[in-house]
Design a protein around this motif. Structure first.
Motif, mmCIF file in Angstrom:
data_model
loop_
_atom_site.group_PDB
_atom_site.id
_atom_site.type_symbol
_atom_site.label_atom_id
_atom_site.label_comp_id
_atom_site.label_asym_id
_atom_site.label_seq_id
_atom_site.Cartn_x
_atom_site.Cartn_y
_atom_site.Cartn_z
ATOM 1 N N GLY A 130 0.678 -1.155 0.095
ATOM 2 C CA GLY A 130 0.029 -0.027 -0.224
ATOM 3 C C GLY A 130 0.755 1.286 -0.102
ATOM 4 O O GLY A 130 2.092 1.236 -0.307
ATOM 5 N N GLN A 131 0.485 2.428 0.563
ATOM 6 C CA GLN A 131 1.012 3.543 0.370
ATOM 7 C C GLN A 131 1.641 3.819 1.437
ATOM 8 O O GLN A 131 2.296 5.014 1.632
ATOM 9 N N LEU A 132 1.706 3.170 2.677
ATOM 10 C CA LEU A 132 2.343 3.595 3.726
ATOM 11 C C LEU A 132 3.737 3.388 3.705
ATOM 12 O O LEU A 132 4.107 2.260 3.158
ATOM 13 N N ASN A 157 -5.890 0.501 -1.395
ATOM 14 C CA ASN A 157 -5.016 1.124 -0.798
ATOM 15 C C ASN A 157 -5.391 2.703 -0.616
ATOM 16 O O ASN A 157 -4.931 3.581 -0.095
ATOM 17 N N GLY A 217 0.824 -7.047 10.434
ATOM 18 C CA GLY A 217 -0.444 -6.554 9.968
ATOM 19 C C GLY A 217 -1.493 -6.226 10.982
ATOM 20 O O GLY A 217 -1.837 -5.276 11.088
ATOM 21 N N ARG A 248 -5.912 -1.875 5.951
ATOM 22 C CA ARG A 248 -5.123 -0.980 6.544
ATOM 23 C C ARG A 248 -3.615 -2.180 6.952
ATOM 24 O O ARG A 248 -2.710 -1.454 6.682
ATOM 25 N N ALA A 249 -3.875 -3.336 7.095
ATOM 26 C CA ALA A 249 -3.047 -4.430 7.393
ATOM 27 C C ALA A 249 -2.159 -4.244 6.064
ATOM 28 O O ALA A 249 -1.005 -4.267 6.060
ATOM 29 N N LEU A 250 -2.905 -4.541 5.032
ATOM 30 C CA LEU A 250 -2.114 -4.667 3.635
ATOM 31 C C LEU A 250 -1.429 -3.495 3.473
ATOM 32 O O LEU A 250 -0.103 -3.325 2.660
ATOM 33 N N GLN A 251 -2.047 -2.211 3.788
ATOM 34 C CA GLN A 251 -1.287 -0.973 3.338
ATOM 35 C C GLN A 251 -0.022 -0.935 4.227
ATOM 36 O O GLN A 251 0.822 -0.556 3.538
ATOM 37 N N TYR A 252 -0.090 -1.491 5.128
ATOM 38 C CA TYR A 252 1.180 -1.255 5.981
ATOM 39 C C TYR A 252 2.072 -2.461 5.632
ATOM 40 O O TYR A 252 3.205 -2.160 5.668
ATOM 41 N N LYS A 302 -11.905 -2.714 6.655
ATOM 42 C CA LYS A 302 -10.926 -1.694 7.357
ATOM 43 C C LYS A 302 -9.710 -2.394 7.904
ATOM 44 O O LYS A 302 -8.378 -2.022 7.579
ATOM 45 N N GLY A 303 -9.776 -3.356 8.703
ATOM 46 C CA GLY A 303 -8.721 -4.111 9.161
ATOM 47 C C GLY A 303 -7.746 -4.736 8.221
ATOM 48 O O GLY A 303 -6.549 -4.546 8.143
ATOM 49 N N HIS A 310 -9.068 5.156 4.047
ATOM 50 C CA HIS A 310 -8.430 6.046 5.100
ATOM 51 C C HIS A 310 -8.880 5.697 6.377
ATOM 52 O O HIS A 310 -8.771 6.534 7.158
ATOM 53 N N GLY A 311 -9.526 4.354 6.482
ATOM 54 C CA GLY A 311 -9.741 3.918 7.894
ATOM 55 C C GLY A 311 -10.968 4.538 8.552
ATOM 56 O O GLY A 311 -11.005 4.548 9.703
ATOM 57 N N GLY A 336 -0.364 -2.934 12.074
ATOM 58 C CA GLY A 336 -0.326 -1.938 11.096
ATOM 59 C C GLY A 336 -1.746 -1.240 10.883
ATOM 60 O O GLY A 336 -1.880 -0.365 10.346
ATOM 61 N N ILE A 337 -2.797 -2.073 11.319
ATOM 62 C CA ILE A 337 -4.081 -1.464 11.359
ATOM 63 C C ILE A 337 -4.366 -0.148 12.023
ATOM 64 O O ILE A 337 -4.933 0.883 11.769
#
Ligand code: FAD
Ligand code: SF4
Ligand code: SF4
Lengths: 519, 318
Positions: free
Chosen positions: A9-11, B4, A58, B34-38, B30-31, B7-8, A61-62
């Motif tokens: 992702g973007q982070l 991605n 993961g 967000r987990a994948l984004q990170y 959301k979970g 924005h949660g 990271g949420i």
């Protein structure tokens, strides 16, 4: 089984601490990263007690950022709250090993207050149950992680509703009572924190304590509007009310001053159940008023409408055209205004929520509209809260800052009725010290889209410019958490902050609970 | 929109039955997003708590294709070896699906019934005669259960199978589909084609809504409803206003799903439990009868309640 890596992702892979912005200093949550001393022994003890600590990247990271999306931080581990005993055990061990604990409800803060820069993140949304309802006394006992939307759903079964909550239904009761919680009916009922009658709190040292106006009074005063500094709210008894749909009217203004004058006048007279101002820049200023009953609406129609300086939509549209037609260089702005109005207003009165001209489930409607029209990966909503006397100046100064930074923005103003007997709760909070009767809050929110990119530094410097107005004028901050450390001292003075800091040190000797947020 | 963009905000969490029942954000869009984004990784079991009810998709302010997101995660999990025995069986069922050669008459509206409806002669006759009052109808004699199950489980439908399956649908002016998940995929596979769910069409018919009563709970099929949310929302709102029946709606006007799935074997212990869902639908009390749009829901709910459960087409007195 792990699903193999998808495109990232973007982070950034290494989250930056809140103070890592280059150029513009973040004066808000200046949390330093915590590096993990004693973490393993601490986790070992929790696990031995049967408590699950999530340490995979993961799961952590949420929570890497909050709704603000400007501050990033990663906890060492996450615990999903289950009950007060488990939370108490966490705090006892954390105090012993000096492990920072960050409590998080909906995570809808905008300055990184609900972001953990190391240590344990306690996700309160695992405690989202309605425990009991007293239909006669109109009270409800809920768990601290209860989300307002869920509460509204559950209360509706008995034709009941909460009294006031943020227009953001994914936020939690615990997170809101610590912050304030402003609704469009706060000018009538006060903030959400004012609706709390009693709390069950887990103290920073791990005691489970019931507190209210009659029991452990000091703790009650500290925890409500206390930004999670003095304890974790695990249960709350809230005042509730009978559910009513809402009858809504809009009046349009050209002048901020006139609209604010009318807003204050309506609040003081108590003729409306809901009041607020929503603007598109300082060009289209809308006063929103609403009523719970047809009788109140009728009274308003008879007595008040003629006294308001705002006009109805058609007249306003003509005036707007009168202003823009001779100014072709501003037509772009006009197009924007019209586009926004066309998109937003139907979402505020959607046909599928209307019955016989009355709006049902306003909270769900507004919450979705807020996210649909303002939602962005960076929610930039600095705010000011001021006494009646200072409010107009504060808004005008904030408006000038918005104009300087962004082509398009909105202002959102509401009143907050103050309860004199709640003065001790207000002392270090969103409520300005010099406010009497009502305090007024204004959010200054740029309309961000994907076309224009602003750097984090730019957004931060905008927020600083708004917060500086607060320091200069001696106001407080509508959502309070936005101001944070450096601003609190500058705005409210050393004496008050030091008094509360001494209480904090006594309550939380290792200074681990929601550290660096206020003190 | 890709995940991605999340924005949660958490709006998807509020409406997700898996979250409502188990309170674990890791199992919500959301979970997962967000987990994948990170991190770029999630645990397969988390993606299989979802029952693909679709409630999260219309609320997402970022307009993320959340059903595509969820099914995509599952496909990756399956490719990486998730529950191989079950997947093998489902693949076998898919391979065994027959595609009878049927002459398709152009200009006719095609109707693709679900397997339980096809097998139920009485109800099938009711549905086709109702549809025939509105459309020049041709029924497609095609089993769809194995395809739906494969889609739900995250199995890639082989191209040859897909071609056979889609071939008869290409030229019809309208295809009425009695399966919400399939409807979702068909819109992606044949973007030019016009599709509609069966429930919305039947409930628009006077012969149906004239018989709905205030004491009825009308159970909208959640997958189809959320898939065609924009058109469906005003219709069901009107239906409710006109008949005063109760709908399986929540505060946001999303359909509370029954949480039935075609492939319970691939789901996890955190998938929402249908009985809890039914209790939630019945929370306002005063329900004498349950009317369902979907035959699978009919079978499921009939086992969970003593109240009469009737299939929507049975309302019509024809
Ligand atoms: C789009 C948007 C719209 C908003 N609209 C409004 C609005 O209309 N009115 C308004 O008042 N606010 C509004 N807010 C701000 C936000 O919704 C509120 O601050 C909200 O009440 C926070 O609740 P939360 O559960 O998300 O708390 P979090 O963000 O999770 O936490 C807030 C603070 O409380 C602490 N905390 C969390 N849970 C607990 C607990 N159980 N016990 C003790 N401390 C705890 C956290 O550590 C943190 O410091 C808005 C925010 C956004 C992003
Ligand atoms: S499709 Fe339904 S079950 Fe799946 S994540 Fe969305 S709301 Fe939850
Ligand atoms: S609703 Fe959409 S943007 Fe909001 S948390 Fe869910 S997936 Fe993310």
């Amino acid at each position: 089984m792990e699903i193999p890596v998808i495109e990232k992702g973007q982070l950034p892979p290494c989250p930056v601490a809140a103070d890592a912005l280059q150029g513009i200093p973040r004066q808000q949550t200046n949390a330093g990263l915590w590096h993990g001393e004693n973490w393993r022994s601490f986790v070992g003890e929790l696990q031995a007690a049967g408590i699950e600590v999530r340490e995979d990247r993961g799961s952590r990271g949420i929570y890497v950022t909050d709704a603000g999306g400007l501050a990033h931080g990663l906890p060492h581990g996450v615990m999903l709250a289950q009950d007060a005993q488990q939370v108490a055990m966490l705090m006892m061990k954390a105090q012993h090993y000096r492990i920072p604990v960050t409590t998080r409800g909906g995570g809808l803060t905008t300055e990184g207050e609900a972001v953990a820069y190391g240590g344990m993140l306690l996700d309160m949304t695992g405690m989202c149950h309605l425990l009991s309802v007293d239909k006669k006394a109109l009270t409800a006992r809920v768990q601290g992680g209860m989300l307002w939307h869920r509460l509204a759903e559950l209360l509706r079964i008995d034709g009941l509703d909460y009294i006031s909550a943020p227009l953001n239904l994914a936020s939690s009761v615990g997170g809101t009572l610590g912050v304030g919680g402003i609704d469009v009916n706060s000018a009538r009922y006060g903030c959400s924190a004012d609706q709390a009658l009693a709390l069950q709190v887990v103290t920073p040292t791990g005691d489970i304590v019931e507190c209210s106006d009659d029991q452990n009074v000091e703790l009650f005063q500290r925890v409500l509007l206390g930004y999670g500094q003095f304890g974790i709210i695990t249960e709350a008894t809230l005042k509730i009310r009978n559910y009513t749909p809402m009858r809504m009217h809009y009046f349009f203004y050209h002048s901020l001053r006139a609209a604010i004058d009318d807003l204050m006048m309506l609040d003081q007279r108590g003729v409306c159940d809901y009041t607020g101002i929503l603007t598109l820049m300082d060009k289209a200023i809308t006063l929103l008023v609403g009523f719970d009953t047809p009788e109140r609406e009728q009274d308003f129609r008879h007595i008040m409408i003629s006294r308001l300086r705002g006009c109805r939509e058609k007249k306003f549209a003509l005036r707007l055209l009168g202003y823009y037609l001779p100014r072709p260089w501003r037509w772009r702005q006009l197009r924007f205004l019209l586009r926004w109005k066309q998109a937003l207003f139907p979402d505020l009165l959607p046909a599928h929520h209307m019955q016989k001209g009355v709006l049902h489930d306003r909270s769900a409607v507004f919450s979705r509209a807020v996210w649909k029209h303002w939602g962005h990966k960076h929610m930039v909503i600095p705010d000011l809260a001021a006494s009646k006397e200072k409010f107009i100046t504060a808004v005008e100064r904030g408006n000038a800052v918005c104009k300087k930074y962004f082509p398009y923005y909105t202002l959102y103003c509401v009143g907050i009725k103050l309860r004199p007997e709640h003065q001790p709760h207000y002392e270090l909070s969103a409520i300005p010290p010099d406010a009497t009767g009502w305090s007024y809050g204004c959010e200054f929110e740029p309309i961000l889209d994907d076309e224009r990119h602003y750097s984090r530094d730019y957004l931060q410097s905008f927020k600083n410019a708004i917060y500086d107005i607060g320091v200069d004028m001696g106001t407080s901050y509508y959502r309070f958490g936005g101001m944070m450390k450096a601003y609190i001292r500058r705005a409210l003075g050393d004496a008050v902050v030091d008094k509360h800091l001494a209480w904090k040190r006594a309550a939380d000797p290792a200074m681990i609970l929601n550290r660096d947020v206020i003190f | 929109m890709p995940y991605n963009r999340c924005h949660g905000c958490g709006l998807c969490t509020l409406v997700c039955p898996a979250w409502q029942q188990h309170g674990d954000v890791r199992e919500t869009p959301k979970g997962l997003a967000r987990a994948l984004q990170y991190d770029g990784k999630v645990i397969a079991e988390q993606a299989f708590a979802c029952v693909l009810c679709g409630a999260c998709e219309p609320v997402c302010p970022q307009q993320i294709d959340l059903i595509a997101f969820m099914t995509n995660l599952r496909r990756r999990a399956v490719r990486a070896g998730y529950r191989p025995e079950i997947i093998k069986q489902l693949r076998h069922d898919l391979a065994a699906t027959q595609f009878p050669q049927q002459e398709i008459q152009p200009d006719k509206t095609l109707f693709l019934p679900s397997d339980p409806l096809r097998r139920d002669e009485f109800r099938m006759r009711k549905v086709t005669s109702l549809l025939s009052t509105q459309f020049d109808l041709q029924v497609l004699d095609q089993e769809i259960g194995a395809v739906s199950a494969a889609l739900e489980a995250g199995i890639d439908v082989p191209l040859t199978v897909l071609n056979y399956f889609l071939a008869p649908l290409r030229d019809a002016p309208l295809v009425i589909v009695d399966d919400g998940l399939l409807l979702d995929h068909l819109r992606i596979w044949l973007p030019q084609q016009k599709f509609s769910g069966l429930g919305i069409i039947l409930s628009k018919l006077r012969q149906i809504h004239a018989w709905l009563k205030p004491t009825d709970l009308y159970v909208i099929e959640s997958r189809a409803f959320h898939n065609q949310y924009r058109q469906a929302l005003p219709h069901y709102h009107q239906l409710q206003q006109r008949t005063e029946c109760k709908l399986n709606w929540d505060l946001q006007r999303l359909a509370i799903p029954t949480a039935r799935t075609f492939t319970p074997q691939v789901h996890t212990g955190h998938s929402p439990d249908p009985l809890t869902q039914l209790r939630w639908m019945l929370r306002f009390g005063d329900v004498a009868r349950i009317v369902v749009e979907d035959m699978h829901d009919h079978a499921l709910l009939s086992t969970l309640t003593q109240k009469p459960v009737i299939y929507v087409a049975e309302l019509a007195q024809i």
